[in-house]
Design an enzyme around this catalytic site. Structure first.
Site, PDB file in Angstrom:
ATOM      1  N   ASP A  15      69.537  59.954  39.944  1.00 18.28           N
ATOM      2  CA  ASP A  15      69.334  58.580  39.476  1.00 18.28           C
ATOM      3  C   ASP A  15      69.373  57.590  40.627  1.00 18.28           C
ATOM      4  OD1 ASP A  15      69.502  59.835  37.068  1.00 18.28           O
ATOM      5  OD2 ASP A  15      70.971  58.478  36.182  1.00 18.28           O
ATOM      6  N   THR A 132      78.047  58.139  29.589  1.00 13.43           N
ATOM      7  CA  THR A 132      77.313  59.357  29.233  1.00 13.43           C
ATOM      8  C   THR A 132      77.493  59.768  27.773  1.00 13.43           C
ATOM      9  OG1 THR A 132      77.430  61.774  29.527  1.00 13.43           O
ATOM     10  CG2 THR A 132      79.315  60.546  30.258  1.00 13.43           C
ATOM     11  N   GLU A 134      78.233  62.563  26.946  1.00 13.03           N
ATOM     12  CA  GLU A 134      79.378  63.475  26.910  1.00 13.03           C
ATOM     13  C   GLU A 134      80.640  62.793  26.390  1.00 13.03           C
ATOM     14  OE1 GLU A 134      80.246  66.877  27.812  1.00 13.03           O
ATOM     15  OE2 GLU A 134      78.130  67.168  27.409  1.00 13.03           O
ATOM     16  N   TYR A 157      85.189  66.314  32.494  1.00 14.28           N
ATOM     17  CA  TYR A 157      84.181  65.321  32.891  1.00 14.28           C
ATOM     18  C   TYR A 157      84.070  64.226  31.829  1.00 14.28           C
ATOM     19  CZ  TYR A 157      79.467  63.327  33.413  1.00 14.28           C
ATOM     20  OH  TYR A 157      78.402  62.461  33.520  1.00 14.28           O
ATOM     21  N   LYS A 161      84.963  60.293  32.271  1.00 19.55           N
ATOM     22  CA  LYS A 161      83.939  59.274  32.006  1.00 19.55           C
ATOM     23  C   LYS A 161      84.383  58.323  30.890  1.00 19.55           C
ATOM     24  CE  LYS A 161      80.340  59.829  34.761  1.00 19.55           C
ATOM     25  NZ  LYS A 161      79.648  58.765  35.462  1.00 19.55           N
TER      26      LYS A 161
HETATM   27  P1  NAP Z   1      73.854  63.567  40.472  1.00 15.92           P
HETATM   28  O1  NAP Z   1      72.443  63.895  40.806  1.00 15.92           O
HETATM   29  O2  NAP Z   1      74.857  64.655  40.347  1.00 15.92           O
HETATM   30  O3  NAP Z   1      74.373  62.522  41.575  1.00 15.92           O
HETATM   31  C1  NAP Z   1      75.721  62.225  41.729  1.00 15.92           C
HETATM   32  C2  NAP Z   1      75.897  61.353  42.961  1.00 15.92           C
HETATM   33  O4  NAP Z   1      77.288  61.074  43.119  1.00 15.92           O
HETATM   34  C3  NAP Z   1      75.432  62.009  44.276  1.00 15.92           C
HETATM   35  O5  NAP Z   1      74.851  61.043  45.083  1.00 15.92           O
HETATM   36  C4  NAP Z   1      76.741  62.502  44.864  1.00 15.92           C
HETATM   37  O6  NAP Z   1      76.715  62.625  46.266  1.00 15.92           O
HETATM   38  C5  NAP Z   1      77.647  61.340  44.472  1.00 15.92           C
HETATM   39  N1  NAP Z   1      79.064  61.701  44.562  1.00 15.92           N
HETATM   40  C6  NAP Z   1      79.677  62.817  44.164  1.00 15.92           C
HETATM   41  N2  NAP Z   1      80.981  62.785  44.461  1.00 15.92           N
HETATM   42  C7  NAP Z   1      81.207  61.604  45.086  1.00 15.92           C
HETATM   43  C8  NAP Z   1      82.330  60.995  45.663  1.00 15.92           C
HETATM   44  N3  NAP Z   1      83.524  61.604  45.686  1.00 15.92           N
HETATM   45  N4  NAP Z   1      82.193  59.766  46.233  1.00 15.92           N
HETATM   46  C9  NAP Z   1      80.993  59.133  46.239  1.00 15.92           C
HETATM   47  N5  NAP Z   1      79.870  59.667  45.709  1.00 15.92           N
HETATM   48  C10 NAP Z   1      79.971  60.899  45.144  1.00 15.92           C
HETATM   49  O7  NAP Z   1      73.940  62.732  39.120  1.00 15.92           O
HETATM   50  P2  NAP Z   1      72.771  61.952  38.337  1.00 15.92           P
HETATM   51  O8  NAP Z   1      72.140  62.894  37.387  1.00 15.92           O
HETATM   52  O9  NAP Z   1      71.964  61.197  39.296  1.00 15.92           O
HETATM   53  O10 NAP Z   1      73.649  60.954  37.448  1.00 15.92           O
HETATM   54  C11 NAP Z   1      74.016  59.674  37.924  1.00 15.92           C
HETATM   55  C12 NAP Z   1      75.233  59.196  37.161  1.00 15.92           C
HETATM   56  O11 NAP Z   1      74.943  59.125  35.778  1.00 15.92           O
HETATM   57  C13 NAP Z   1      76.460  60.071  37.282  1.00 15.92           C
HETATM   58  O12 NAP Z   1      77.598  59.255  37.280  1.00 15.92           O
HETATM   59  C14 NAP Z   1      76.433  60.918  36.021  1.00 15.92           C
HETATM   60  O13 NAP Z   1      77.728  61.342  35.678  1.00 15.92           O
HETATM   61  C15 NAP Z   1      75.858  59.927  35.038  1.00 15.92           C
HETATM   62  N6  NAP Z   1      75.073  60.473  33.933  1.00 15.92           N
HETATM   63  C16 NAP Z   1      74.056  61.340  34.181  1.00 15.92           C
HETATM   64  C17 NAP Z   1      73.278  61.812  33.125  1.00 15.92           C
HETATM   65  C18 NAP Z   1      72.128  62.761  33.348  1.00 15.92           C
HETATM   66  O14 NAP Z   1      71.683  63.377  32.378  1.00 15.92           O
HETATM   67  N7  NAP Z   1      71.595  62.862  34.548  1.00 15.92           N
HETATM   68  C19 NAP Z   1      73.543  61.367  31.814  1.00 15.92           C
HETATM   69  C20 NAP Z   1      74.578  60.451  31.624  1.00 15.92           C
HETATM   70  C21 NAP Z   1      75.322  60.001  32.683  1.00 15.92           C
HETATM   71  P3  NAP Z   1      76.187  64.000  46.982  1.00 15.92           P
HETATM   72  O15 NAP Z   1      74.692  63.915  46.955  1.00 15.92           O
HETATM   73  O16 NAP Z   1      76.771  63.916  48.335  1.00 15.92           O
HETATM   74  O17 NAP Z   1      76.722  65.140  46.155  1.00 15.92           O
HETATM   75  O1  G4F Z   2      72.183  70.833  32.105  1.00 19.62           O
HETATM   76  P1  G4F Z   2      73.604  70.819  31.709  1.00 19.62           P
HETATM   77  O2  G4F Z   2      74.587  71.324  32.690  1.00 19.62           O
HETATM   78  O3  G4F Z   2      73.925  69.354  31.225  1.00 19.62           O
HETATM   79  P2  G4F Z   2      75.131  68.746  30.358  1.00 19.62           P
HETATM   80  O4  G4F Z   2      76.294  69.634  30.326  1.00 19.62           O
HETATM   81  O5  G4F Z   2      74.557  68.330  29.056  1.00 19.62           O
HETATM   82  O6  G4F Z   2      75.518  67.469  31.238  1.00 19.62           O
HETATM   83  C1  G4F Z   2      74.517  66.600  31.761  1.00 19.62           C
HETATM   84  O7  G4F Z   2      74.237  65.606  30.811  1.00 19.62           O
HETATM   85  C2  G4F Z   2      75.346  64.723  30.520  1.00 19.62           C
HETATM   86  C3  G4F Z   2      74.846  63.737  29.463  1.00 19.62           C
HETATM   87  O8  G4F Z   2      75.007  64.303  28.187  1.00 19.62           O
HETATM   88  C4  G4F Z   2      75.739  64.028  31.808  1.00 19.62           C
HETATM   89  F1  G4F Z   2      76.730  63.140  31.577  1.00 19.62           F
HETATM   90  C5  G4F Z   2      76.188  65.051  32.823  1.00 19.62           C
HETATM   91  O9  G4F Z   2      76.497  64.389  34.055  1.00 19.62           O
HETATM   92  C6  G4F Z   2      75.036  66.033  33.075  1.00 19.62           C
HETATM   93  O10 G4F Z   2      74.005  65.348  33.733  1.00 19.62           O
HETATM   94  O11 G4F Z   2      73.783  71.693  30.385  1.00 19.62           O
HETATM   95  C7  G4F Z   2      73.045  71.426  29.208  1.00 19.62           C
HETATM   96  C8  G4F Z   2      73.343  72.513  28.185  1.00 19.62           C
HETATM   97  C9  G4F Z   2      74.845  72.744  27.995  1.00 19.62           C
HETATM   98  O12 G4F Z   2      75.098  72.890  26.631  1.00 19.62           O
HETATM   99  C10 G4F Z   2      75.112  74.056  28.701  1.00 19.62           C
HETATM  100  O13 G4F Z   2      76.183  74.822  28.161  1.00 19.62           O
HETATM  101  O14 G4F Z   2      72.812  73.740  28.669  1.00 19.62           O
HETATM  102  C11 G4F Z   2      73.785  74.758  28.490  1.00 19.62           C
HETATM  103  N1  G4F Z   2      73.509  75.832  29.444  1.00 19.62           N
HETATM  104  C12 G4F Z   2      73.128  77.096  29.107  1.00 19.62           C
HETATM  105  N2  G4F Z   2      72.982  77.831  30.218  1.00 19.62           N
HETATM  106  C13 G4F Z   2      73.617  75.763  30.780  1.00 19.62           C
HETATM  107  C14 G4F Z   2      73.283  77.030  31.272  1.00 19.62           C
HETATM  108  N3  G4F Z   2      73.940  74.734  31.600  1.00 19.62           N
HETATM  109  C15 G4F Z   2      73.932  74.959  32.945  1.00 19.62           C
HETATM  110  N4  G4F Z   2      74.220  73.947  33.780  1.00 19.62           N
HETATM  111  N5  G4F Z   2      73.634  76.195  33.454  1.00 19.62           N
HETATM  112  C16 G4F Z   2      73.305  77.274  32.662  1.00 19.62           C
HETATM  113  O15 G4F Z   2      73.038  78.377  33.156  1.00 19.62           O
END
Ligand code: NAP
Ligand code: G4F
Length: 357
Positions: A15, A132, A134, A157, A161
């Protein structure tokens, strides 16, 4: 007109990189916090850093959400108009292994930023918290979640959050800080981390297509998620901070698909004939290619979590009404975008390997 200044934590993530692009396009001066790492971790934003147009608009600072002084000093120096707190240990599965660290980063990290805003008396600084879906997670329920739904997190997590979400609300109500949260449901893209399930699948299929990989091992393929595209969602993060009043918004597509449905659609798009057989840990995906049958997907216990959110679907009515949320990507076009990108990457690797021989 004076350019707006934004500070983005998590700028190296999925993001963060899309948001930085969007803000630079909107003529912001963008500051990002990056972590010290033993190898390069700026792959998603290198194109922005080397672009000469961004020379005086794009700055990166070493920092960490676990370091209060560092966060305070950066905010004091930059005095941002907008702070986007996207930094997190964002992997749900990993949070069961590193619960304390996850709480420090994804929970207390948020407090460190809010405290800096408060201490520095930055009345004009707006704060965005990456909340999130979650936060929800009632096992077995088929509810559609909205801004009024109860929070019942199921993972360290989710709990971290929830702390961040709630402390953001408390600082808004107690100190009048413009602090808002976007409760975003899963969003994916070609820049999604490789250990999240969607990217794990598209990357594997692309590598399989070019003969670089044999088998894919997965956990619970019956979990259902409301999957959108990160590009559509970061635009909403920006819009949330452009509202007159701070508020919380659900960002979701309103459609939910299982991991298995994601695999089936991705296989269809790449031209793989897949058949499923068996149940539970014995379930297998069989690929029928060139009249040869091959087991190419297996279920592995180690990818199951100690606790699981089985079903997520969000109601985006408020975002549609107030933010004019109109996602450009569907479930199918999201998968297409990810496959096209992963096929390109896999093809380059295949050519490199051939040239090495
Ligand atoms: P992401 O790709 O995992 O990126 C996480 C970022 O946080 C990376 O830049 C990482 O740095 C940085 N980070 C990790 N630990 C840190 C620390 N100790 N201090 C400072 N920065 C740190 O996550 P994303 O998918 O872009 O998501 C962005 C945000 O939205 C997150 O807060 C996530 O929890 C939240 N969110 C995501 C989703 C989703 O589906 N993607 C949904 C809901 C909420 P490095 O690159 O060095 O690891
Ligand atoms: O891709 P996931 O790891 O995403 P999850 O757990 O939904 O979390 C992501 O979305 C959240 C928003 O709802 C964010 F807040 C969070 O930071 C992250 O971006 O898993 C999705 C689903 C889960 O139910 C998991 O149990 O896929 C299932 N799954 C099945 N096999 C797997 C796998 N997940 C992962 N990572 N790896 C597997 O091999």
């Amino acid at each position: 007109m004076k350019k707006k200044i934004a500070l983005v934590t998590g700028i190296t993530g999925q993001d963060g990189s899309y948001l930085a692009e969007l803000l630079l396009k909107k003529k912001y001066i963008v500051h990002g916090i990056i972590r010290k790492s033993s190898s390069f971790n700026t792959g998603r934003i290198d194109h922005l850093y080397i672009d000469p147009h961004n020379k005086t608009n794009f700055y990166l600072h070493y920092g960490d959400l676990t370091d209060s002084n560092n966060i305070y000093n950066l905010i004091a120096k930059i005095k941002p108009d907008e702070i986007y707190n996207l930094g997190a240990q964002s992997h749900v599965g990993v949070s069961f292994v590193n619960p304390e660290y996850t709480s420090e980063v994804s929970g207390i990290g948020t407090l460190r930023i809010l405290e800096a805003i408060r201490f520095l008396n930055l009345k004009k600084t707006k704060f965005y918290q990456a909340s999130t879906s979650e936060l929800f997670g009632e096992v077995g329920s088929k509810k559609i979640f909205d801004e009024k739904s109860n929070f019942v997190p199921k993972s360290p997590y989710g709990a971290a959050k929830l702390y961040s979400h709630w402390i953001t609300k408390i600082y808004r109500e107690s100190y009048g800080i413009f602090a808002s949260s976007g409760i975003l449901f899963n969003h994916e893209s070609p820049r999604r981390g490789e250990t999240f399930v969607t990217r794990k699948i598209t990357r594997f299929l692309a590598r399989k297509y070019y003969g670089l990989e044999k088998k894919l091992y997965l956990g619970n393929i019956y979990a259902k998620r409301d999957w959108g595209h990160a590009k559509d969602y970061v635009e909403m993060q920006w819009k949330i901070l452009q509202q007159k009043k701070p508020d919380d918004f659900i960002i979701a597509t309103g459609k939910s698909y299982s991991v298995k449905e994601f695999i089936n659609e991705a296989c269809k798009q790449i031209g793989f004939k897949i058949k499923w057989q068996g149940k539970g840990l014995k379930e297998i995906g069989i690929l029928n290619r060139n009249n040869k049958k091959e087991v190419f997907i297996r279920i592995e216990k180690r990818y199951f979590r100690p606790n699981e959110v089985h079903f997520l679907k969000g109601k985006n009515f408020k975002a549609v009404r107030k933010l004019k949320f109109k996602p450009k990507y569907s479930f199918k076009s999201l998968i297409k975008d990810m496959l096209i990108s992963d096929l390109k990457i896999a093809r380059s690797e295949m050519i490199l390997r051939k040239n090495d021989k």
